[in-house]
Scaffold this active site. Structure first.
Site, PDB file in Angstrom:
ATOM      1  N   ASP A   1       5.028  -1.106   6.498  1.00  0.00           N
ATOM      2  CA  ASP A   1       4.034   0.668   6.255  1.00  0.00           C
ATOM      3  C   ASP A   1       4.688   1.814   6.713  1.00  0.00           C
ATOM      4  OD1 ASP A   1       4.238   0.067   9.083  1.00  0.00           O
ATOM      5  OD2 ASP A   1       1.829   0.365   9.345  1.00  0.00           O
ATOM      6  N   SER A   2       5.903   0.935   7.307  1.00  0.00           N
ATOM      7  CA  SER A   2       7.055   1.820   6.932  1.00  0.00           C
ATOM      8  C   SER A   2       7.107   2.489   5.753  1.00  0.00           C
ATOM      9  CB  SER A   2       8.601   0.782   7.026  1.00  0.00           C
ATOM     10  OG  SER A   2       8.576   0.087   6.523  1.00  0.00           O
TER      11      SER A   2
ATOM     12  N   ASP B   1       0.968  -5.109   5.024  1.00  0.00           N
ATOM     13  CA  ASP B   1       1.315  -4.885   6.235  1.00  0.00           C
ATOM     14  C   ASP B   1      -0.673  -4.484   6.142  1.00  0.00           C
ATOM     15  OD1 ASP B   1       2.806  -4.868   8.343  1.00  0.00           O
ATOM     16  OD2 ASP B   1       3.807  -2.790   7.855  1.00  0.00           O
TER      17      ASP B   1
ATOM     18  N   LYS C   1       0.211  -8.797   7.829  1.00  0.00           N
ATOM     19  CA  LYS C   1       0.695  -8.190   9.420  1.00  0.00           C
ATOM     20  C   LYS C   1      -0.330  -7.853  10.181  1.00  0.00           C
ATOM     21  CE  LYS C   1       4.746  -6.537   9.689  1.00  0.00           C
ATOM     22  NZ  LYS C   1       4.540  -5.357  10.445  1.00  0.00           N
TER      23      LYS C   1
ATOM     24  N   GLU D   1      -0.063  -5.480  14.055  1.00  0.00           N
ATOM     25  CA  GLU D   1       0.566  -5.481  15.157  1.00  0.00           C
ATOM     26  C   GLU D   1      -0.271  -6.000  16.254  1.00  0.00           C
ATOM     27  OE1 GLU D   1       1.789  -1.185  15.405  1.00  0.00           O
ATOM     28  OE2 GLU D   1       2.938  -1.355  13.234  1.00  0.00           O
TER      29      GLU D   1
ATOM     30  N   GLU E   1       9.595  -6.468  17.223  1.00  0.00           N
ATOM     31  CA  GLU E   1      10.653  -5.517  17.476  1.00  0.00           C
ATOM     32  C   GLU E   1      10.899  -4.245  18.556  1.00  0.00           C
ATOM     33  OE1 GLU E   1       8.806  -2.583  14.563  1.00  0.00           O
ATOM     34  OE2 GLU E   1      10.248  -1.040  14.829  1.00  0.00           O
TER      35      GLU E   1
HETATM   36  O1  KIV Z   1       6.330  -1.598   8.197  1.00  0.00           O
HETATM   37  C1  KIV Z   1       8.127  -1.786   8.610  1.00  0.00           C
HETATM   38  O2  KIV Z   1       8.860  -1.499   7.826  1.00  0.00           O
HETATM   39  C2  KIV Z   1       7.541  -3.197  10.038  1.00  0.00           C
HETATM   40  C3  KIV Z   1       9.064  -3.425  10.262  1.00  0.00           C
HETATM   41  C4  KIV Z   1       9.923  -2.520  11.009  1.00  0.00           C
HETATM   42  C5  KIV Z   1       8.992  -4.590  10.781  1.00  0.00           C
HETATM   43  O3  KIV Z   1       6.737  -3.609  10.173  1.00  0.00           O
END
Ligand code: KIV
Length: 255
Positions: A45-46, A84, A112, A114, A181
């Protein structure tokens, strides 16, 4: 190889071989990274920041994630495609299951999310539906507003112990790996030793985890406006792009 086999490969890496992971948000990048045998392509989600121009990941929606996950999956990578779950797509176990199924249908091999111990039941629910899951503890970008910025985690003994408990709870719930992280290096090392699943670090020091993940724009130097302190660029694409565009402008318009 199917998703379960790809996830099993990650589990089997523990103590044997290191894991390379990079973010990918579109088809050509997924193809290029797969051609050089990167193990995990994270549709992170970056993308909210480095592709869509939002200030942080809290603006990312399921629609964004599905769009980009499908683009990466079209490359049919050998690598595990990790989607994500964006903020507020897993506020309850049933919502998490619905969101995760959508990401899997879009082409992700695993999802993934959090959080630590508080996500155990959600992870169990996903595993019961045969969905592969990777955890993410330490600095949680989806909580950046509540946490008042991007800060190192695990600085006190109590915080370190909590992170170890979080990692163990995620392992017990069935994750196939855990992203760590921005955790202080010594604590990241302790977590890595305390769990039987692979840890994949970012901003924890490069040899403290079983593998490493980087945001592709940090590696390529293509997003120069925000570069995290731990980024180690291997290229300066921003300058290449600007000089190519300048050369083009001169060719088209004259000097
Ligand atoms: O969204 C992302 O790029 C991430 C990384 C920082 C691990 O979750």
């Amino acid at each position: 190889m199917n998703s379960a086999e790809k996830a099993q490969l990650l589990r089997d890496c523990k103590g044997k071989s290191r894991i390379s992971a990079l973010t990918a948000y579109d088809y050509p990048m997924a193809r290029l990274l797969d051609e050089v045998d990167i193990d995990v392509l994270l549709v992170g989600d970056s993308l909210g920041m480095v592709v869509l121009g939002f200030p942080d990941t809290t603006h990312v929606t399921m629609a964004h994630m599905l769009h980009h996950t499908a683009a990466v999956a079209r490359a049919k990578p050998r690598a595990l495609v990790l989607g994500d779950l964006p903020i507020h797509s897993y506020d309850s176990a049933s919502q998490a299951l619905d969101s995760a199924k959508q990401l899997i249908d879009a082409g992700a091999d695993a999802v993934k999310l959090e959080g630590g111990i508080e996500q155990s039941d959600t992870v169990r629910g996903l595993r019961a539906a045969s969905i592969e899951v990777i955890g993410h503890i330490g600095m949680l970008p989806q909580q950046v507003l509540e946490q008042g910025g991007y800060r190192k985690k695990g600085k006190t003994p109590a915080a370190a112990e909590q992170l170890i408990r979080d990692a163990q709870a995620l392992e017990a719930a069935g994750v196939c790996a855990i992203v760590l992280e921005s955790i202080v290096p010594d604590v990241a090392r302790q977590i890595t030793q305390a769990v039987g699943v692979s840890t994949i670090g970012i901003g924890c020091g490069e040899t403290t985890c079983d593998g490493e993940v980087a945001v592709i724009t940090d590696l390529l130097g293509s997003f120069p406006w925000f570069v995290p302190p731990f980024a180690q660029p291997e290229a300066d694409l921003a300058e290449h792009i600007k000089s190519a565009a300048k050369a083009y402008r001169q060719r088209v318009c004259g000097a």
